[in-house]
Design an enzyme around this catalytic site. Sequence first.
Site, mmCIF file in Angstrom:
data_model
loop_
_atom_site.group_PDB
_atom_site.id
_atom_site.type_symbol
_atom_site.label_atom_id
_atom_site.label_comp_id
_atom_site.label_asym_id
_atom_site.label_seq_id
_atom_site.Cartn_x
_atom_site.Cartn_y
_atom_site.Cartn_z
ATOM 1 N N GLY A 188 0.821 -1.211 0.000
ATOM 2 C CA GLY A 188 0.000 0.000 0.000
ATOM 3 C C GLY A 188 0.852 1.257 0.000
ATOM 4 O O GLY A 188 1.536 1.541 0.975
ATOM 5 N N GLY A 190 -0.091 4.270 0.268
ATOM 6 C CA GLY A 190 -0.976 5.333 0.744
ATOM 7 C C GLY A 190 -0.257 6.128 1.816
ATOM 8 O O GLY A 190 0.984 6.152 1.878
ATOM 9 N N VAL A 245 0.233 -8.169 -4.215
ATOM 10 C CA VAL A 245 0.899 -9.210 -3.434
ATOM 11 C C VAL A 245 -0.060 -10.402 -3.396
ATOM 12 O O VAL A 245 -1.187 -10.281 -2.937
ATOM 13 C CB VAL A 245 1.233 -8.713 -2.015
ATOM 14 C CG1 VAL A 245 1.736 -9.864 -1.158
ATOM 15 C CG2 VAL A 245 2.272 -7.597 -2.072
ATOM 16 N N ASP A 319 -13.809 8.033 12.546
ATOM 17 C CA ASP A 319 -13.444 6.949 11.624
ATOM 18 C C ASP A 319 -14.534 5.885 11.517
ATOM 19 O O ASP A 319 -14.523 5.094 10.569
ATOM 20 C CB ASP A 319 -12.158 6.256 12.112
ATOM 21 C CG ASP A 319 -10.901 7.007 11.701
ATOM 22 O OD1 ASP A 319 -11.002 8.175 11.265
ATOM 23 O OD2 ASP A 319 -9.797 6.428 11.833
ATOM 24 N N HIS A 451 8.514 38.527 4.656
ATOM 25 C CA HIS A 451 9.697 38.114 3.883
ATOM 26 C C HIS A 451 10.881 37.946 4.827
ATOM 27 O O HIS A 451 11.082 38.778 5.707
ATOM 28 C CB HIS A 451 10.027 39.170 2.835
ATOM 29 C CG HIS A 451 11.282 38.843 2.080
ATOM 30 N ND1 HIS A 451 11.321 37.854 1.120
ATOM 31 C CD2 HIS A 451 12.540 39.355 2.169
ATOM 32 C CE1 HIS A 451 12.551 37.783 0.636
ATOM 33 N NE2 HIS A 451 13.315 38.671 1.254
HETATM 34 P P1 FAD Z 1 -9.911 6.312 17.166
HETATM 35 O O1 FAD Z 1 -8.797 7.255 17.282
HETATM 36 O O2 FAD Z 1 -9.662 4.991 16.554
HETATM 37 O O3 FAD Z 1 -10.482 6.120 18.649
HETATM 38 C C1 FAD Z 1 -11.509 5.241 18.964
HETATM 39 C C2 FAD Z 1 -11.364 4.840 20.419
HETATM 40 O O4 FAD Z 1 -12.548 4.152 20.826
HETATM 41 C C3 FAD Z 1 -10.209 3.882 20.668
HETATM 42 O O5 FAD Z 1 -9.485 4.286 21.808
HETATM 43 C C4 FAD Z 1 -10.906 2.546 20.932
HETATM 44 O O6 FAD Z 1 -10.179 1.682 21.776
HETATM 45 C C5 FAD Z 1 -12.186 3.023 21.602
HETATM 46 N N1 FAD Z 1 -13.303 2.065 21.520
HETATM 47 C C6 FAD Z 1 -13.777 1.437 20.428
HETATM 48 N N2 FAD Z 1 -14.843 0.682 20.750
HETATM 49 C C7 FAD Z 1 -15.032 0.824 22.077
HETATM 50 C C8 FAD Z 1 -15.960 0.304 22.998
HETATM 51 N N3 FAD Z 1 -16.955 -0.522 22.614
HETATM 52 N N4 FAD Z 1 -15.850 0.649 24.301
HETATM 53 C C9 FAD Z 1 -14.857 1.492 24.717
HETATM 54 N N5 FAD Z 1 -13.950 2.019 23.893
HETATM 55 C C10 FAD Z 1 -14.045 1.706 22.590
HETATM 56 N N6 FAD Z 1 -4.946 11.510 11.051
HETATM 57 C C11 FAD Z 1 -4.580 12.791 10.929
HETATM 58 O O7 FAD Z 1 -5.443 13.668 10.841
HETATM 59 N N7 FAD Z 1 -3.265 13.165 10.913
HETATM 60 C C12 FAD Z 1 -2.277 12.257 10.991
HETATM 61 O O8 FAD Z 1 -1.091 12.618 10.972
HETATM 62 C C13 FAD Z 1 -2.625 10.892 11.118
HETATM 63 N N8 FAD Z 1 -1.665 9.950 11.215
HETATM 64 C C14 FAD Z 1 -2.034 8.651 11.357
HETATM 65 C C15 FAD Z 1 -1.033 7.686 11.411
HETATM 66 C C16 FAD Z 1 -1.357 6.361 11.535
HETATM 67 C C17 FAD Z 1 -0.245 5.338 11.599
HETATM 68 C C18 FAD Z 1 -2.722 5.976 11.626
HETATM 69 C C19 FAD Z 1 -3.098 4.533 11.800
HETATM 70 C C20 FAD Z 1 -3.733 6.915 11.563
HETATM 71 C C21 FAD Z 1 -3.394 8.265 11.413
HETATM 72 N N9 FAD Z 1 -4.359 9.249 11.312
HETATM 73 C C22 FAD Z 1 -4.004 10.552 11.149
HETATM 74 C C23 FAD Z 1 -5.801 8.919 11.374
HETATM 75 C C24 FAD Z 1 -6.340 9.198 12.777
HETATM 76 O O9 FAD Z 1 -5.590 8.467 13.714
HETATM 77 C C25 FAD Z 1 -7.800 8.818 12.856
HETATM 78 O O10 FAD Z 1 -8.519 9.462 11.830
HETATM 79 C C26 FAD Z 1 -8.389 9.207 14.190
HETATM 80 O O11 FAD Z 1 -7.700 8.598 15.244
HETATM 81 C C27 FAD Z 1 -9.863 8.837 14.264
HETATM 82 O O12 FAD Z 1 -10.372 9.207 15.502
HETATM 83 P P2 FAD Z 1 -11.605 8.443 16.182
HETATM 84 O O13 FAD Z 1 -11.763 9.072 17.513
HETATM 85 O O14 FAD Z 1 -12.731 8.394 15.257
HETATM 86 O O15 FAD Z 1 -11.118 6.940 16.352
HETATM 87 P P1 NAD Z 2 -4.701 4.643 2.290
HETATM 88 O O1 NAD Z 2 -6.095 4.522 1.835
HETATM 89 O O2 NAD Z 2 -4.100 5.971 2.454
HETATM 90 O O3 NAD Z 2 -3.740 3.855 1.285
HETATM 91 C C1 NAD Z 2 -3.897 2.504 1.034
HETATM 92 C C2 NAD Z 2 -3.195 2.187 -0.281
HETATM 93 O O4 NAD Z 2 -3.148 0.790 -0.416
HETATM 94 C C3 NAD Z 2 -3.928 2.729 -1.498
HETATM 95 O O5 NAD Z 2 -3.019 3.387 -2.341
HETATM 96 C C4 NAD Z 2 -4.521 1.485 -2.142
HETATM 97 O O6 NAD Z 2 -4.636 1.585 -3.542
HETATM 98 C C5 NAD Z 2 -3.492 0.444 -1.742
HETATM 99 N N1 NAD Z 2 -3.993 -0.926 -1.709
HETATM 100 C C6 NAD Z 2 -5.181 -1.376 -1.267
HETATM 101 N N2 NAD Z 2 -5.246 -2.723 -1.340
HETATM 102 C C7 NAD Z 2 -4.044 -3.139 -1.832
HETATM 103 C C8 NAD Z 2 -3.481 -4.413 -2.114
HETATM 104 N N3 NAD Z 2 -4.157 -5.536 -1.890
HETATM 105 N N4 NAD Z 2 -2.223 -4.472 -2.609
HETATM 106 C C9 NAD Z 2 -1.510 -3.317 -2.817
HETATM 107 N N5 NAD Z 2 -2.008 -2.083 -2.572
HETATM 108 C C10 NAD Z 2 -3.254 -2.008 -2.080
HETATM 109 O O7 NAD Z 2 -4.626 3.776 3.636
HETATM 110 P P2 NAD Z 2 -3.539 3.712 4.777
HETATM 111 O O8 NAD Z 2 -2.222 4.218 4.313
HETATM 112 O O9 NAD Z 2 -3.660 2.361 5.344
HETATM 113 O O10 NAD Z 2 -4.093 4.749 5.820
HETATM 114 C C11 NAD Z 2 -5.421 4.599 6.327
HETATM 115 C C12 NAD Z 2 -6.002 5.940 6.634
HETATM 116 O O11 NAD Z 2 -5.410 6.459 7.817
HETATM 117 C C13 NAD Z 2 -5.714 6.997 5.573
HETATM 118 O O12 NAD Z 2 -6.648 6.960 4.537
HETATM 119 C C14 NAD Z 2 -5.845 8.246 6.340
HETATM 120 O O13 NAD Z 2 -7.195 8.615 6.384
HETATM 121 C C15 NAD Z 2 -5.375 7.864 7.736
HETATM 122 N N6 NAD Z 2 -3.996 8.357 7.921
HETATM 123 C C16 NAD Z 2 -3.780 9.687 7.822
HETATM 124 C C17 NAD Z 2 -2.495 10.179 7.977
HETATM 125 C C18 NAD Z 2 -2.270 11.650 7.820
HETATM 126 O O14 NAD Z 2 -3.245 12.390 7.870
HETATM 127 N N7 NAD Z 2 -1.043 12.105 7.658
HETATM 128 C C19 NAD Z 2 -1.444 9.320 8.210
HETATM 129 C C20 NAD Z 2 -1.697 7.961 8.292
HETATM 130 C C21 NAD Z 2 -2.990 7.490 8.153
#
Ligand code: FAD
Ligand code: NAD
Length: 474
Positions: A188, A190, A245, A319, A451
């Site tokens: 991926g 992404g 893959v 999310d 600037h």
């Molecule tokens: P989450 O952050 O997933 O929180 C949900 C919470 O609910 C969790 O703590 C979970 O344990 C809890 N929960 C779930 N079900 C229950 C239940 N039944 N009872 C009690 N608790 C529960 N976004 C950005 O904008 N900028 C970034 O730089 C960025 N970087 C990222 C990097 C990575 C590696 C990843 C994976 C994501 C990244 N994201 C980024 C995306 C961002 O993390 C999510 O969009 C964001 O966390 C979503 O917030 P949320 O509160 O909806 O869900």
């Molecule tokens: P993504 O949607 O950004 O990228 C996934 C990539 O995997 C895509 O390009 C897709 O075409 C590819 N893909 C899907 N299935 C595949 C397969 N079977 N083989 C090869 N390629 C495949 O998803 P992500 O990188 O997993 O991140 C998930 C989400 O988390 C993002 O969409 C974003 O919303 C959030 N996130 C945000 C940030 C940020 O804001 N900087 C950072 C990390 C994650």
Amino acid sequence: MTDKFDLIVIGAGPAGYVAAIHAAQLGLKTACIDKSIGKDGQAAPGGTCLNVGCIPSKALLDSSKHYDHLQHTYAEHGISADNVSMNVATMIGRKDKIVKQLTGGISQLFKANKVTFFHGTATLEKDHRVTVNQISGDAIELEGKNILLASGSVSIEIPGIAFDGEYIIDNIGALDIDSVPKRLGVIGAGVIGLELGSVWSRLGSEVTIFEALPEFLGVADKDIAKLAAREFRKQKLDIKLNTMVKSAGVKGQQVEVTIDTKDGEQQLSFDRLLVAVGRKAFTEGLLAEDCGVKLSDRGQIEVDDNCLTSSANVYAIGDAVRGPMLAHKASEEGVAVVNRIAGKHGHLDFNTIPWVIYTEPEIAWVGKTEQQLEADGIEYKSGSFPFAANGRALAGGAPAGMVKLLADATTDELLGAHIIGANASELIAECVVTMEFHGSSEDLALIVHAHPTLSEAVHEAALNIHKHAIHRVN
Ligand code: FAD
Ligand code: NAD
């Protein structure tokens, strides 16, 4: 006895914790429940973002950037260092400390704002009742006038390529690798693949990224994606487009990967395989069968434009519902819902939500890409400016990238802003403000920019729309 609240929030990620604090600030009696456990065994509110997402990934991006610059760019400043080394355990420890500081900060904010926090797993029953199986072992029942579901998301697993937490990993594993893998495979190209692939590549891994689609970074503007591909190639990120893959399995301490290419099957071997092919809504154990909340075909909690689910006074955000999976979208959606519950106006425009990819150079955008405007048949004007012609970018050793702005051909309203370059994550804010106020490219061109700053590239791109850029041939 059942505790009663005006609002019960399930999940304390950026969606839930922000909503809970905002609700308490507006005078609603608010409870928030989260099940996350930190590395120290304590409650760790903050969700994916603080624990295994936005913040830890940026901490590692920052550490690895320093290491990379010390090796590759500081020499031109006259700075040299012998025997440069990276202590991965120290880097991971620093990241963990930042995570702990921030999750602990949320617990304090809950206390200060009088949000009642429960550490456990919550299930929504019928009639707005919520059972909480607390981590401590006791089960309790709460009742809410309003319920807000903010249960977030988890990584998508490819069938047959199961996560084992050590060799075949998702973001959680990739943020905690204990030594630099010689070869890292990533499925991926992404946001996660590029950010976490960059981290380990800067630390010395040979990183190969497999992307199923034929086009690189199709979500970004085409000119930005082209420039990004060139920059990542220079950084030796080997991005293989149009590549599926077929299978992956652990043999000894290696992950054997079979890929399908146009020339047939190929076998490759990696020390670790990061699977980053997107995320899906997490709702396991959240909804009792008779609670009245429906899921979509994609497993997301179904909501209307106001984030109301199929059950009265039960809302869902972040999310777990449709829309971009971004922390700031999740938080602002929560604020909008709480405002509506409190009888105020709540609004969120998806079109003005900025996107940022924290690679080097950074990539940021807001609004429409050129290809979207073409597809929608909207007449537009375009202006751009390269950072290579910006004094501050040159002085700072960051000449790569550009700003590209798109404005309506008739009204000049700013329709999209696309930046690749140093500090793009910060520069995009000005464009977001302009778009929120329905400002024009002329507005941006008339604003005085300090600037020397990188923001002058935004100014010049706006001027370039009117063929008046000063430091480039229009
Ligand atoms: P989450 O952050 O997933 O929180 C949900 C919470 O609910 C969790 O703590 C979970 O344990 C809890 N929960 C779930 N079900 C229950 C239940 N039944 N009872 C009690 N608790 C529960 N976004 C950005 O904008 N900028 C970034 O730089 C960025 N970087 C990222 C990097 C990575 C590696 C990843 C994976 C994501 C990244 N994201 C980024 C995306 C961002 O993390 C999510 O969009 C964001 O966390 C979503 O917030 P949320 O509160 O909806 O869900
Ligand atoms: P993504 O949607 O950004 O990228 C996934 C990539 O995997 C895509 O390009 C897709 O075409 C590819 N893909 C899907 N299935 C595949 C397969 N079977 N083989 C090869 N390629 C495949 O998803 P992500 O990188 O997993 O991140 C998930 C989400 O988390 C993002 O969409 C974003 O919303 C959030 N996130 C945000 C940030 C940020 O804001 N900087 C950072 C990390 C994650």
